[in-house]
Write a protein that holds these residues in place. Structure first.
Motif, mmCIF file in Angstrom:
data_model
loop_
_atom_site.group_PDB
_atom_site.id
_atom_site.type_symbol
_atom_site.label_atom_id
_atom_site.label_comp_id
_atom_site.label_asym_id
_atom_site.label_seq_id
_atom_site.Cartn_x
_atom_site.Cartn_y
_atom_site.Cartn_z
ATOM 1 N N LEU A 1 29.010 13.196 -26.678
ATOM 2 C CA LEU A 1 29.883 12.018 -26.735
ATOM 3 C C LEU A 1 31.354 12.376 -26.571
ATOM 4 C CD1 LEU A 1 28.306 9.973 -29.641
ATOM 5 C CD2 LEU A 1 28.286 9.481 -27.211
ATOM 6 N N ARG A 2 31.723 13.562 -27.068
ATOM 7 C CA ARG A 2 33.138 13.918 -27.057
ATOM 8 C C ARG A 2 33.706 14.034 -25.654
ATOM 9 N NH1 ARG A 2 35.731 14.767 -32.255
ATOM 10 N NH2 ARG A 2 34.122 13.793 -33.495
ATOM 11 N N GLN A 3 32.870 14.297 -24.666
ATOM 12 C CA GLN A 3 33.455 14.508 -23.347
ATOM 13 C C GLN A 3 33.925 13.225 -22.682
ATOM 14 O OE1 GLN A 3 30.744 15.969 -20.363
ATOM 15 N NE2 GLN A 3 29.168 15.967 -21.917
ATOM 16 N N PHE A 4 33.585 12.092 -23.278
ATOM 17 C CA PHE A 4 34.107 10.854 -22.709
ATOM 18 C C PHE A 4 35.466 10.504 -23.297
ATOM 19 C CE2 PHE A 4 29.484 10.719 -22.640
ATOM 20 C CZ PHE A 4 29.303 10.762 -21.277
ATOM 21 N N THR B 1 28.599 39.463 -13.716
ATOM 22 C CA THR B 1 28.539 38.061 -14.141
ATOM 23 C C THR B 1 29.764 37.795 -15.002
ATOM 24 O OG1 THR B 1 26.151 38.141 -14.145
ATOM 25 C CG2 THR B 1 27.177 36.323 -15.331
ATOM 26 N N ILE B 2 30.512 36.772 -14.662
ATOM 27 C CA ILE B 2 31.677 36.453 -15.483
ATOM 28 C C ILE B 2 31.542 35.046 -16.047
ATOM 29 C CG2 ILE B 2 33.284 38.029 -14.369
ATOM 30 C CD1 ILE B 2 34.361 35.568 -12.809
ATOM 31 N N GLU B 3 32.115 34.872 -17.212
ATOM 32 C CA GLU B 3 32.072 33.569 -17.859
ATOM 33 C C GLU B 3 33.438 32.897 -17.696
ATOM 34 O OE1 GLU B 3 31.008 32.377 -22.212
ATOM 35 O OE2 GLU B 3 29.382 33.649 -21.442
ATOM 36 N N TYR B 4 33.418 31.624 -17.323
ATOM 37 C CA TYR B 4 34.651 30.871 -17.079
ATOM 38 C C TYR B 4 34.650 29.654 -18.003
ATOM 39 C CZ TYR B 4 37.596 27.492 -14.461
ATOM 40 O OH TYR B 4 38.509 26.536 -14.096
ATOM 41 N N TRP B 5 35.610 29.620 -18.909
ATOM 42 C CA TRP B 5 35.694 28.487 -19.847
ATOM 43 C C TRP B 5 36.682 27.454 -19.318
ATOM 44 C CZ3 TRP B 5 35.688 30.162 -25.696
ATOM 45 C CH2 TRP B 5 34.463 30.783 -25.977
ATOM 46 N N HIS B 6 36.259 26.201 -19.336
ATOM 47 C CA HIS B 6 37.118 25.136 -18.833
ATOM 48 C C HIS B 6 36.950 23.899 -19.697
ATOM 49 C CE1 HIS B 6 33.683 22.907 -17.201
ATOM 50 N NE2 HIS B 6 33.165 24.100 -16.992
ATOM 51 N N ILE B 7 37.800 22.906 -19.460
ATOM 52 C CA ILE B 7 37.741 21.696 -20.281
ATOM 53 C C ILE B 7 37.275 20.511 -19.449
ATOM 54 C CG2 ILE B 7 39.536 22.423 -21.895
ATOM 55 C CD1 ILE B 7 40.826 19.949 -19.736
ATOM 56 N N ASN B 8 36.637 20.797 -18.319
ATOM 57 C CA ASN B 8 36.309 19.709 -17.400
ATOM 58 C C ASN B 8 34.936 19.130 -17.678
ATOM 59 O OD1 ASN B 8 38.156 21.787 -15.557
ATOM 60 N ND2 ASN B 8 38.751 19.637 -15.621
ATOM 61 N N SER B 9 34.960 17.990 -18.345
ATOM 62 C CA SER B 9 33.719 17.339 -18.740
ATOM 63 C C SER B 9 33.069 16.695 -17.528
ATOM 64 C CB SER B 9 34.031 16.266 -19.771
ATOM 65 O OG SER B 9 34.801 15.267 -19.160
ATOM 66 N N ALA B 10 31.859 16.203 -17.749
ATOM 67 C CA ALA B 10 31.102 15.594 -16.659
ATOM 68 C C ALA B 10 31.828 14.399 -16.056
ATOM 69 C CB ALA B 10 29.738 15.168 -17.174
ATOM 70 N N THR B 11 32.692 13.753 -16.847
ATOM 71 C CA THR B 11 33.400 12.612 -16.283
ATOM 72 C C THR B 11 34.802 12.996 -15.814
ATOM 73 O OG1 THR B 11 34.119 12.035 -18.491
ATOM 74 C CG2 THR B 11 32.216 10.873 -17.630
ATOM 75 N N ARG C 1 23.429 11.127 -14.354
ATOM 76 C CA ARG C 1 24.193 12.371 -14.442
ATOM 77 C C ARG C 1 23.725 13.311 -15.538
ATOM 78 N NH1 ARG C 1 30.513 11.703 -14.050
ATOM 79 N NH2 ARG C 1 30.631 10.007 -12.568
ATOM 80 N N PHE C 2 23.054 12.768 -16.559
ATOM 81 C CA PHE C 2 22.718 13.630 -17.700
ATOM 82 C C PHE C 2 21.231 13.571 -17.997
ATOM 83 C CE2 PHE C 2 27.008 12.059 -18.296
ATOM 84 C CZ PHE C 2 27.712 13.240 -18.483
#
Lengths: 426, 305, 294
Positions: free
Chosen positions: C246-249, A32-42, C82-83
């Protein structure tokens, strides 16, 4: 009795708190590997999830756990430093290009190049990148520490409605900085609105690098000498100052403010990262157009790329190996297709943009992104100042820019900045 | 004027010393483990050069201290923190006190309404508040600019102006925190016994007189709490709007001590330097607290004469 | 009627007249001040709400026109689809309630200890408690993260709460009020045979309930909005709290999606404001009960 009661309460409080935090279950499956990213839900989380799922189908014995990190690359790096100090780094993570040098030299990691002997397909993997792009992950000695993943370049966004109102032809956006200055002034004079904004940051000098290097200048030359007060650099900053102080076509405001002004239709042109494209398309009410970032007449463009590279930070060999496999997938044609479709970044894999099986249709459908794609042949690494005080040195340039745009004489300001940089970087 | 530290002879010996100490033990344990233990590490790090990830911490003696005490940005951050503190004292201590008095001058129904509307901003997080005020202060098409333009004026630049860049930062913190301090002050005013007020009114102390001679002296302990809280806000609360709105610029006119501590450690990777900065700043705050104690002791003894 | 009496009556009515209108004028003046203050307080929140119901391309193009031309719930719909918003609100609530409960508890004990007892190093320890207000989280967070992670607590609620069990502000504020608590009440309780703890919780606490309620309100709101520390120790999507969410927006590279950000902010503000409205009534009742007036 009373004291016993007090102690009892104290004990109760601590026990109940610890009880709430049951330990996590041990990882299941082979690796199992952990991958950190900055990709938010939007912004790109869907691409991350889809990539992880697709990879799961291809390599069922590697399980990727993806963890979104708040606060963009700075936030990710902050948490990464803390996790490393605590001895539990993720197997792999995205590192913003501005922190590339720091990560290469200071963060304990496994260079991608270490797999060149182990993996017979290693050279095919590296050659799968657009020619030259894989070098973004190399250091001065040629060691392949990381590979590029997300790629963005500055783009000239412009408001076609304001162009028309100012009597400019929206089909002929400025090609050189001199033309841009004229167009900006015309917008200012004829419509009363501001002509142009250049992306700025309070923590880096990304766009200024493109402006300066395309003019033949360097913040730091090949010999490691500070070139901040040389004529090419002075000329570029003087140009910027004239837009603001003489023409008053460039507003001296923060980046968030010029972004809002552009979206409000009160800024004619805006040179900004291609990563903002989707957001602009969504929020602009006017006719939004894009063009390649201008260059200096008769000079070769050098465009600093933004985005991130993938690093392996895992501590044991199995984790590193698994992370390497996942990185290969993410930068493959298939991985890049998933990525580009959701984020609007530019692809790093060679040939994927013209391949009808992958992204050809996307680029045909999105003429705006073509402008960004056309920049790739001129791309150069984003080069912040190196060394333990490199990031601090960026601040010196930021303050010099603030002074210059505020009307301070260009050359003396840059000479002072050079002195401060020398003291910091010696 | 109130005393920060109790005078020993004024403490009523309610019970045994040990019982009293046990009462303070849970809080003191928390402080020891999670505030003062880390602080010891900070002091240790202040004599080292370290980037938080490398294995070696290089001992460099007083170099960090020399670097900070000779850098302009240190004095700039300190000065700015003082300026923030003064403005915040005006906006979130004097103004709430004035408004608390005003609340006694309006009807009951209105009073309840105003209490909710004035409190509403406090529930908005500082990060979001900062984003809202970016729009309000934007010189191109922002709220204030649009209002000025409507009346034919020329909009002012705020965030990028050397003279006015602190205004949006102060506004965000004042807007958000006025309600906080108001809640504390109103609780203090509410705690003034009804009999005292009635007795004072019979003696002819009404309206402003009642406030000047009865209520303000009686709530001075609360004012002292609010005062210390406000000073700490000018360091800590101000951080978020700086981070979101100006990034400390232009040319450092909006930076403050906490932003410098953050920037040195997490943006510049100079943990040793950042630790030194923290140690010096904390030393200054403690010295000020100590000075405040000495000052209040003198004033109290004068009054007690 | 005698002349004197007439003058007397006139004087009286003049006096009444002045008092009556004086009150009116001062009430009008104060009301206008408060209405102005209310406008300033509510304008940003109002912009937040109208932005949340504007279509994306109308947010900045509409200038000063605060009301949307074609209102839409699209941002709310996106967020809800989505959330898991109820989960995020629940997490935030749990973090805020735990923090408030534990901090007020330790503060109350400590404040009582400092206010009513003498013991060695009393003043030094008290100063150490207040000084905590001046130690920014950035100074202690790395060290505390290491401690929490060595204890194996990362990604648990105790990781958020444990390093923050004590609060200088709480101790300081409660101390100021406990210091002036009438000794006679405590003495009479003691004569009745009440223990130390029971004196504090059954005799003293009911009287200062409104004070405790006031400081709890502030601690709760602060915890509700806490960001820096939770984002470090809570890493799992199912542990997301509102301020982290909130920060992800706000994205440095991709720009800020204002419609979503403002809709999300509203979803974060609304529960807190609702809780305050409920809590305020309780606080008012507590004031009345304890004989104090708010």
């Amino acid at each position: 009795m009373k004291k016993a009661l007090l102690i009892l309460i104290g004990a109760f409080v601590s026990v109940s708190m610890f009880a709430a935090g049951a330990k996590e279950a041990p990882p299941t499956g082979p690796v199992t590997i952990e991958y950190w990213h900055i990709n938010s839900a939007t912004f790109g989380e869907k691409a991350v999830v889809n990539s992880v799922n697709r990879f799961q189908e291809l390599k069922p014995n590697i399980k990727v756990v993806h963890r979104f990190q708040q606060g963009s690359y700075g936030g990710l790096l902050q948490n990464l430093q803390t996790a490393m100090a605590a001895g539990n780094p993720p197997a792999m993570a995205q590192i913003g290009y501005n922190n590339l040098l720091f990560a290469m030299h200071e963060l304990p990691h496994t260079p991608i190049g270490n797999f060149s002997k182990e993996d017979p397909q290693y050279s095919a993997f590296i050659n799968g990148f657009i020619p030259g792009l894989a070098d973004l992950g190399k250091d001065a000695k040629g060691v392949q520490h990381a590979v590029p993943y997300a790629l963005s370049v500055p783009v000239l966004y412009y408001n076609a409605d304001l162009f028309k109102a100012a009597g400019l032809d929206p089909d002929k956006p400025p090609v050189t900085w001199e033309e841009l200055r004229k167009a900006a002034k015309q917008i200012r004079d004829r419509t009363g609105e501001y002509g142009v904004g250049l992306q700025i940051s309070t923590s880096n000098n990304w766009l200024p690098q493109t402006l300066i290097e395309s003019n033949g200048g360097r913040f730091l030359d090949e010999k490691g000498e500070i070139g901040v007060s040389r004529p090419e650099v002075v000329e570029a900053y003087a140009f910027w100052q004239q837009l603001a102080v003489v023409d008053k076509s460039l507003p001296v405001v923060t980046d968030a403010e010029q972004e809002q002004a552009f979206l409000a239709g009160r800024l004619g042109m805006y040179v900004k990262t291609s990563a903002s494209m989707a957001n602009f398309i969504r929020q602009a009410k006017f006719t939004l157009r894009t063009a390649v970032v201008p260059g200096w007449a008769g000079k070769q463009k050098r465009i600093a790329v933004g985005g991130n590279a993938l690093f392996i930070f895992g501590k044991d060999a199995a984790q590193q190996r698994a992370a390497y496999e996942f990185i290969k997938f993410l930068t493959s044609k298939e991985g890049q297709t998933i990525w580009v479709l959701d984020t609007g970044y530019l692809p790093v894999a060679a040939g994927v943009a013209d391949d009808p099986n992958y992204l050809k249709e996307y680029f045909d459908r999105n003429p705006l992104t073509k402008a960004a794609l056309a920049q790739l042949p001129h791309s150069v690494p984003w080069m912040p100042f190196p060394g333990p005080r490199g990031q601090q040195a960026e601040q010196v340039l930021i303050e010099a820019r603030e002074a210059i745009l505020g009307g301070a004489p260009v050359q003396p300001t840059l000479i002072t900045a050079t002195e401060r940089l020398k003291a910091l970087l010696r | 004027m109130n005393r920060l530290i109790p005078k020993k002879e004024n403490l009523k010996k309610t019970g045994h010393a040990l019982t009293g100490f046990l009462f303070t033990l849970p809080a003191l344990t928390g402080f020891t483990l999670f505030v003062y233990r880390p602080l010891m590490e900070t002091i240790y790090l202040s004599f080292h050069d370290w980037n938080m990830v490398s294995r070696t911490k290089k001992f460099i003696g007083w170099d960090n201290y020399k670097e900070i005490l000779t850098s302009d940005s240190f004095y700039q951050a300190l000065w700015n923190t003082g300026v923030y503190a003064i403005w915040l004292i005006v906006f979130i201590i004097f103004l709430p006190l004035l408004l608390s008095y005003g609340l006694t001058r309006v009807g009951k129904w209105e009073r309840n309404l105003y209490r909710i509307t004035l409190f509403a901003p406090t529930v908005v997080s500082l990060g979001i508040a900062s984003v809202l005020f970016v729009w309000i202060f934007n010189p191109i098409g922002g709220f204030i600019a649009s209002v000025i333009e409507m009346f034919g004026g020329i909009p002012l630049n705020w965030t990028s102006s050397l003279e006015r860049a602190k205004t949006p930062i102060i506004t965000v913190v004042a807007w958000k925190s006025l309600g906080y301090n108001m809640v504390l002050l109103l609780a203090g005013i509410g705690a003034v016994p009804e009999e005292v007020k009635q007795a004072a009114e019979i003696d002819g102390a009404v309206g402003l007189k009642l406030w000047r001679y009865i209520i303000l002296p009686l709530i001075s302990p609360t004012i002292l709490t609010v005062f210390v809280l406000t000073i700490s806000m000018s360091a800590e609360y101000v951080f978020t709007p700086i981070h979101v709105i100006t990034g400390g610029g232009p040319q450092g006119v909006t930076t403050n001590v906490v932003f410098e501590i953050y920037r040195q450690a997490f943006q510049w990777f100079r943990v040793g330097l950042s630790s030194t900065f923290s140690v010096i700043v904390l030393g200054i705050f403690i010295a000020l607290l100590g000075f405040k104690i000495k000052l209040s002791e003198r004033i109290v003894s004068y009054e007690e004469r | 009627m005698k002349k004197d009496e007439v003058i007397q009556t006139r004087k009286l009515s003049w006096h009444r007249w002045r008092r009556f209108f004086g009150k009116k004028i001062s009430s009008v003046l104060w009301n206008s001040i408060f209405i102005f203050a209310t406008l300033i307080a509510l304008l940003p929140i109002f912009w937040m709400i109208t932005t949340a119901i504007k279509p994306s391309d109308e947010i900045f193009s509409s200038g000063l026109r605060l009301f949307p031309e074609s209102p839409t719930l699209v941002h709310f719909r996106t967020l809800i689809s989505r959330f898991r918003i109820p989960l995020i609100v629940y997490n935030t609530f749990i973090v805020a309630v735990s923090l408030t409960a534990i901090q007020i508890f330790t503060s109350l004990l400590a404040a009582y200890g400092f206010a009513r007892y003498v013991f060695p190093f009393h003043n030094v320890l008290f100063l150490a408690c207040i000084a905590q207000m001046f130690i920014p989280i950035q100074v202690v967070m790395v060290s505390n993260y290491l401690a929490v992670s060595r204890l194996g607590l990362v990604n648990t609620l105790p990781a958020v709460v444990l390093p923050q069990v004590s609060l200088g502000l709480g101790i300081f504020f409660l101390y100021q009020h406990l210091k002036v608590f009438p000794q006679a009440i405590i003495d009479s309780a003691r004569i009745d045979g009440a223990g130390e703890m029971s004196t504090l919780f059954h005799i003293v606490l009911p009287v200062i309930k409104p004070i405790v309620a006031a400081i709890s309100t502030i601690v709760f709101i602060n915890s509700w909005n806490q960001y820096v520390w939770p984002t470090l120790v809570l890493n799992k999507p199912e542990q997301m709290t509102l301020p982290i969410w909130l920060r992800q927006f706000m994205h440095a590279e991709a720009g800020t999606d204002f419609g979503l950000l403002m809709a999300a902010s509203f979803l974060g503000v609304a529960p807190a404001l609702f809780l305050y409205a409920i809590a305020r009534q309780t606080i008012m009742d507590a004031f009345l009960e304890s004989g104090l007036k708010g």
